[in-house]
Design a protein around this motif. Structure first.
Motif, PDB file in Angstrom:
ATOM      1  N   PRO A 212       0.820  -1.215   0.000  1.00  0.00           N
ATOM      2  CA  PRO A 212       0.000   0.000   0.000  1.00  0.00           C
ATOM      3  C   PRO A 212       0.855   1.267   0.000  1.00  0.00           C
ATOM      4  CG  PRO A 212      -0.832  -1.557   1.619  1.00  0.00           C
ATOM      5  CD  PRO A 212       0.481  -2.087   1.114  1.00  0.00           C
ATOM      6  N   GLU A 213       2.010   1.219   0.648  1.00  0.00           N
ATOM      7  CA  GLU A 213       2.905   2.379   0.680  1.00  0.00           C
ATOM      8  C   GLU A 213       3.419   2.719  -0.714  1.00  0.00           C
ATOM      9  OE1 GLU A 213       3.343  -0.340   2.669  1.00  0.00           O
ATOM     10  OE2 GLU A 213       2.625   0.506   4.571  1.00  0.00           O
ATOM     11  N   THR A 214       3.707   1.703  -1.513  1.00  0.00           N
ATOM     12  CA  THR A 214       4.145   1.940  -2.890  1.00  0.00           C
ATOM     13  C   THR A 214       3.056   2.640  -3.675  1.00  0.00           C
ATOM     14  OG1 THR A 214       5.673   0.072  -2.945  1.00  0.00           O
ATOM     15  CG2 THR A 214       4.809   0.814  -5.059  1.00  0.00           C
TER      16      THR A 214
ATOM     17  N   GLU B  67       0.645   4.478  -2.546  1.00  0.00           N
ATOM     18  CA  GLU B  67       0.506   5.849  -2.036  1.00  0.00           C
ATOM     19  C   GLU B  67       1.589   6.753  -2.613  1.00  0.00           C
ATOM     20  OE1 GLU B  67       0.466   5.406   2.208  1.00  0.00           O
ATOM     21  OE2 GLU B  67      -1.486   4.400   2.169  1.00  0.00           O
ATOM     22  N   ARG B  68       2.845   6.249  -2.649  1.00  0.00           N
ATOM     23  CA  ARG B  68       3.946   7.031  -3.237  1.00  0.00           C
ATOM     24  C   ARG B  68       3.700   7.283  -4.718  1.00  0.00           C
ATOM     25  NH1 ARG B  68       7.035   4.069   0.457  1.00  0.00           N
ATOM     26  NH2 ARG B  68       7.385   2.348  -0.978  1.00  0.00           N
TER      27      ARG B  68
ATOM     28  N   ALA C  74       0.783   7.348  -6.328  1.00  0.00           N
ATOM     29  CA  ALA C  74      -0.321   8.297  -6.489  1.00  0.00           C
ATOM     30  C   ALA C  74       0.132   9.722  -6.204  1.00  0.00           C
ATOM     31  CB  ALA C  74      -1.477   7.905  -5.576  1.00  0.00           C
ATOM     32  N   ALA C  75       0.922   9.913  -5.162  1.00  0.00           N
ATOM     33  CA  ALA C  75       1.408  11.258  -4.826  1.00  0.00           C
ATOM     34  C   ALA C  75       2.352  11.792  -5.899  1.00  0.00           C
ATOM     35  CB  ALA C  75       2.102  11.233  -3.470  1.00  0.00           C
TER      36      ALA C  75
ATOM     37  N   PRO D 266      -6.084   9.780  -7.726  1.00  0.00           N
ATOM     38  CA  PRO D 266      -5.808   8.644  -6.847  1.00  0.00           C
ATOM     39  C   PRO D 266      -7.035   7.906  -6.335  1.00  0.00           C
ATOM     40  CG  PRO D 266      -5.486  10.691  -5.663  1.00  0.00           C
ATOM     41  CD  PRO D 266      -5.771  11.048  -7.104  1.00  0.00           C
ATOM     42  N   ARG D 267      -8.209   8.320  -6.735  1.00  0.00           N
ATOM     43  CA  ARG D 267      -9.394   7.588  -6.275  1.00  0.00           C
ATOM     44  C   ARG D 267      -9.400   6.266  -6.929  1.00  0.00           C
ATOM     45  NH1 ARG D 267     -14.022  11.047  -8.006  1.00  0.00           N
ATOM     46  NH2 ARG D 267     -12.538  11.946  -9.396  1.00  0.00           N
TER      47      ARG D 267
END
Length: 73
Positions: free
Chosen positions: A55-57, A59-60, A62-63, A72-73
């Motif tokens: 999930p962290e990947t 998130e990175r 998407a940011a 990012p939806r």
């Protein structure tokens, strides 16, 4: 990597799939110069699979690509 992104031309397909490591590379290794002019506003689905998904990947990723039109939806 940037040539692959640019190979899509003016129209980015609405979906793409890749393993987690590919999203991690895009999120952390691409130079900003390689992303100039990139428009991901037509991309609707990003599938992540074939290995454990972080999930962290995502998130990175998407940011990092939100400034280029990724929703990012």
């Amino acid at each position: 990597m940037s040539s692959g992104v640019r190979a899509t031309g003016a129209s980015v397909p609405p979906l793409s799939a890749a393993p987690n490591f590919a999203y991690e590379i895009c999120a952390t290794k691409l130079d900003e110069r390689d992303l100039e002019g990139l428009d991901l506003s037509s991309w609707r689905w990003a599938f992540n699979g074939a290995e454990p998904v972080s999930p962290e990947t995502m998130e990175r990723f998407a940011a990092r690509f939100a400034p280029y039109g990724l929703d990012p939806r």
